[in-house]
Design an enzyme around this catalytic site. Structure first.
Site, short mmCIF file in Angstrom:
data_model
loop_
_atom_site.label_atom_id
_atom_site.label_comp_id
_atom_site.label_asym_id
_atom_site.label_seq_id
_atom_site.Cartn_x
_atom_site.Cartn_y
_atom_site.Cartn_z
N CYS A 1 0.87 -1.18 0.00
CA CYS A 1 0.00 0.00 0.00
C CYS A 1 0.91 1.23 0.00
O CYS A 1 1.73 1.38 0.91
CB CYS A 1 -0.86 -0.03 1.26
SG CYS A 1 -1.87 1.44 1.52
N CYS B 1 -1.13 3.91 -6.47
CA CYS B 1 -1.99 3.31 -5.43
C CYS B 1 -2.22 1.89 -5.90
O CYS B 1 -2.51 1.66 -7.09
CB CYS B 1 -3.30 4.07 -5.34
SG CYS B 1 -4.57 3.21 -4.36
N1 DGL Z 1 -4.06 0.75 -1.77
C1 DGL Z 1 -3.63 1.90 -1.10
C2 DGL Z 1 -2.43 2.57 -1.73
O1 DGL Z 1 -1.67 1.95 -2.43
C3 DGL Z 1 -4.61 2.87 -0.48
C4 DGL Z 1 -6.07 2.87 -0.81
C5 DGL Z 1 -6.87 3.56 0.28
O2 DGL Z 1 -7.15 2.88 1.28
O3 DGL Z 1 -7.19 4.76 0.15
O4 DGL Z 1 -2.19 3.73 -1.53
#
Ligand code: DGL
Length: 257
Positions: free
Chosen positions: A70, A182
């Site tokens: 993430c 993301c």
């Molecule tokens: N998947 C996450 C990232 O790579 C964040 C998504 C979220 O929870 O806003 O930043």
């Protein structure tokens, strides 16, 4: 021992998908913090607490390494997590460096798509400042894509109008590279490609993170002899069969990109 993968939701599966290709003989634990997603729209302090709780849970299951799959969680907590735990903790960050190189060759610009929180963080500003010497990097948050992904909604007729609306203020022809900053965004690669020049390249940090994981496991003599098994947890609870099959179908979607 297993390798832990952590994300606020299903985005981390895009990174696990790459890891499974490079390291098929490992077993995995995938933890999605579905009670608290989206992270990108919350405060840094709130999200930090969620991350520490989740990582503690994963550590208690017994893992030899954790991948923070993430970008948002990495920018907020990876340094502090590394201080707390003595097993390897890997992160992921927007692939701005390769994007700038590629776009400069094409004399085009770079567009970074990420969460609001990632784009606000010092770590991101520092990264861009160190690389973007010709001022070619733009960025925009797309929180709606996180919402679509969490609803397992990938249909172009639903996603495209949202993207057209959010990106309408930008001249999309000027971008040679789009950074999927993301881990929820790679699911939407095909819809995104419809809006940019034919030659645009979409890049994410997932392959780099998977390669890093392989390198670190090798260096520390931690390579395993598993079968690619994955145990799924949603905010501390094992996921039910219905959700499990939805999670596994995500690999099929990613294979088609
Ligand atoms: N998947 C996450 C990232 O790579 C964040 C998504 C979220 O929870 O806003 O930043």
């Amino acid at each position: 021992m297993r390798i832990g993968f952590f994300d606020s939701g299903i985005g981390g599966m895009t990174v696990l998908h790459q890891a499974l290709k490079i390291l098929p003989k490992e077993d995995y634990l995938f933890y999605a913090d579905t009670s608290h997603v989206p992270y990108g729209e919350k405060s840094k302090e709130e999200v930090k607490q969620y991350i520490f709780d989740a990582v503690e849970f994963i550590a208690n299951q017994g893992v030899k390494a954790i991948v923070i799959a993430c970008n948002t969680a990495t920018s907020i907590a990876v340094q502090d997590l590394r201080e707390k735990y003595d097993f390897p903790i890997l992160g992921i960050e927007p692939a701005v460096k390769p994007a700038v190189q590629k776009s400069e060759e094409k004399q085009k610009k770079v567009l970074v798509l990420a969460t609001r929180l990632t784009l606000k963080e010092e770590k991101y500003h520092h990264l861009v400042k160190s690389i973007d010497h010709h001022d070619i990097v733009d960025s925009i948050p797309l929180p709606g894509l996180v919402e679509f992904a969490e609803k397992f909604e990938f249909r172009e007729e639903k996603v495209l109008p949202y993207l057209q609306r959010e990106l309408s203020s930008l001249d999309l022809k000027q971008y040679g590279t789009v950074v999927l900053g993301c881990t929820h965004f790679p699911y939407f690669t095909n819809s995104l490609k419809k809006l940019f020049d034919k030659e645009v390249e979409m890049i994410s940090g997932s392959i780099g993170t998977a390669k890093n994981l392989e390198r670190i496991l090798k260096e520390r003599n931690l390579l395993g002899n598993g079968k690619g098994d994955i145990t799924f947890f949603a905010s501390g609870t094992k996921v039910d069969k219905g959700t499990l099959s939805k999670y596994k179908n995500l690999f099929g979607i990613l294979d088609q990109i």
